[in-house]
Design an enzyme around this catalytic site. Structure first.
Site, PDB file in Angstrom:
ATOM      1  N   CYS A  17       0.848  -1.168   0.000  1.00 30.93           N
ATOM      2  CA  CYS A  17       0.000   0.000   0.000  1.00 30.93           C
ATOM      3  C   CYS A  17       0.891   1.227   0.000  1.00 30.93           C
ATOM      4  CB  CYS A  17      -0.921  -0.010   1.208  1.00 30.93           C
ATOM      5  SG  CYS A  17      -2.350  -1.031   0.931  1.00 30.93           S
ATOM      6  N   LYS A  20       6.594   3.722  -0.087  1.00 30.62           N
ATOM      7  CA  LYS A  20       7.419   4.891  -0.378  1.00 30.62           C
ATOM      8  C   LYS A  20       8.881   4.525  -0.219  1.00 30.62           C
ATOM      9  CE  LYS A  20       4.375   8.429   1.623  1.00 30.62           C
ATOM     10  NZ  LYS A  20       4.401   9.638   2.440  1.00 30.62           N
ATOM     11  N   ASP A  50       3.471  17.855   5.027  1.00 21.02           N
ATOM     12  CA  ASP A  50       2.580  17.215   4.077  1.00 21.02           C
ATOM     13  C   ASP A  50       2.598  17.873   2.700  1.00 21.02           C
ATOM     14  OD1 ASP A  50       1.405  15.150   5.753  1.00 21.02           O
ATOM     15  OD2 ASP A  50       0.666  16.833   6.930  1.00 21.02           O
TER      16      ASP A  50
HETATM   17 CO    CO Z   1       0.748  13.792   4.189  1.00 24.15          CO
HETATM   18 CO    CO Z   2       1.684  12.961   0.475  1.00 24.67          CO
END
Ligand code: CO
Ligand code: CO
Ligand code: CO
Length: 348
Positions: A17, A20, A50
């Site tokens: 999922c 990264k 973010d």
């Molecule tokens: Co984020």
């Molecule tokens: Co992001």
């Protein structure tokens, strides 16, 4: 199982999922780079957050973010919805309002029918429409491995930016979606998940963090992030580093999919969870009473997870009620900001 003519998740090698690049690797790759300096860059690469934020005027700053990944579900339309909800989430996590988006697509045109690409983009569009965001363009390449995502731009008032920092001792932590989507996606791939939990995890991953973000805007929130590939502990670690505070998490309160602990106990844990533990484990202290499945849940990589909001203690219950009244059913107070142990996440 939900019927799907093609198994999109089978078209990618070792797809987790939203796997990264581990944060340590990215830090090494970017370390020492000569980054442009600009007084209007309010949130940039020098601290993990973010989204980037750039001031345009005293009233408006741009919030910019990009997210894309290989499919974690087999239904192309739902994959598109999840990718869009996930990409928009970083703007909501910064306290912003998303306005425009661009598609980024890698599509194996030699092996997959173009109708699948159309369904993915339709799914993405349906979520953009729901969010009031316009699609302004995009870029598609022919690539052996399918990936889809969006670059999103939004607005925020420069004085109302929410970052991962500014924790205040005593603040309560609220999480707005259940944990365990990585474990559930692993169980789906293994053919163990029921239709009910499959539909539930897809619906949750495709749910915008919009209501949660709009609701928290009326409360004294000190910091916010969205829980994605680095898992709850990875994102909490980014909050606690250099904060001068600690975090205490009550593991019994963590919202999660009913079967996630059972599947974790069976070893249905995505590879990304091990990376998360390896890179962020040093920030986490578990009480002996916390069993292994709950520890695994803490590091489980999430796709399009919930917001993690820190709010003044006296307002936490009111925010929780407001979230639930708005339909954010899983919202839960999971812990608090503490003075000690400093810059450690204590999971009890
Ligand atoms: Co984020
Ligand atoms: Co992001
Ligand atoms: Co182009």
């Amino acid at each position: 199982m939900i019927e799907s003519p093609i198994r999109l998740t089978q078209t990618v090698k070792g797809a987790g999922c939203a796997a990264k690049l581990p944060p340590g690797d990215l830090d090494r790759a970017l370390c020492g780079l000569d980054l442009p300096v600009d007084d209007n860059l309010l949130v940039g690469l020098e601290r993990a957050d973010d989204a980037g934020v750039y001031r345009v005027s005293d009233e408006i700053a741009l919030v910019q973010t990009l997210d894309f990944f290989p499919p974690m579900v087999d239904d192309p339309y739902q994959f598109g919805r999840i990718a869009a909800a996930n990409a928009l989430s970083d703007v909501y996590a910064m306290g912003g309002t998303p306005k425009t988006a661009m598609n980024i697509v890698a599509f194996p045109a030699k092996t997959l029918d173009l109708a699948i690409l159309r369904q993915i983009i339709e799914g993405g569009l349906s979520v953009l429409r729901e969010a009031g965001v316009v699609l302004v363009g995009g870029h598609t390449i022919d690539d052996p491995e399918l990936k889809y995502g969006l670059s999103v731009t939004g607005y925020v008032h420069p004085a109302k930016i929410l970052t991962k920092k500014r924790l205040r001792i005593g603040d309560r932590l609220i999480l707005t979606k259940p944990l365990g989507s990585g474990i559930v996606c692993t169980a789906i791939k293994a053919g163990l998940a029921t239709d009910d939990v499959t539909e539930l995890v897809i619906a949750n991953m495709a749910t915008l963090n919009r209501v949660a973000a709009e609701t928290m805007a009326d409360f004294p929130v000190s910091a916010c992030t969205d829980i994605t590939g680095f898992g709850l502990m990875g994102h909490l670690a980014e909050m606690v580093v250099d904060s001068g505070c600690g975090l205490r998490i009550d593991s019994a309160t963590l919202p999660h999919y009913p079967e996630a602990l059972e599947w974790a106990a069976m070893g249905l844990i995505p590879a990304g969870a091990y990376n998360n533990k390896k890179f962020r484990g040093k920030f986490v202290t578990f009480a002996e009473s916390v069993g292994q499945p709950r520890r695994d849940l803490c590091f489980d990589p999430q796709t399009s997870g919930g917001l993690l909001i820190t709010v003044a203690a006296g307002e936490a219950d009111s925010l929780l009620l407001a979230l639930k009244a708005g339909g954010v059913a899983a919202a839960t107070i999971i812990g608090e900001v503490v003075a000690e142990p400093r810059e450690i996440i204590l999971v009890e």
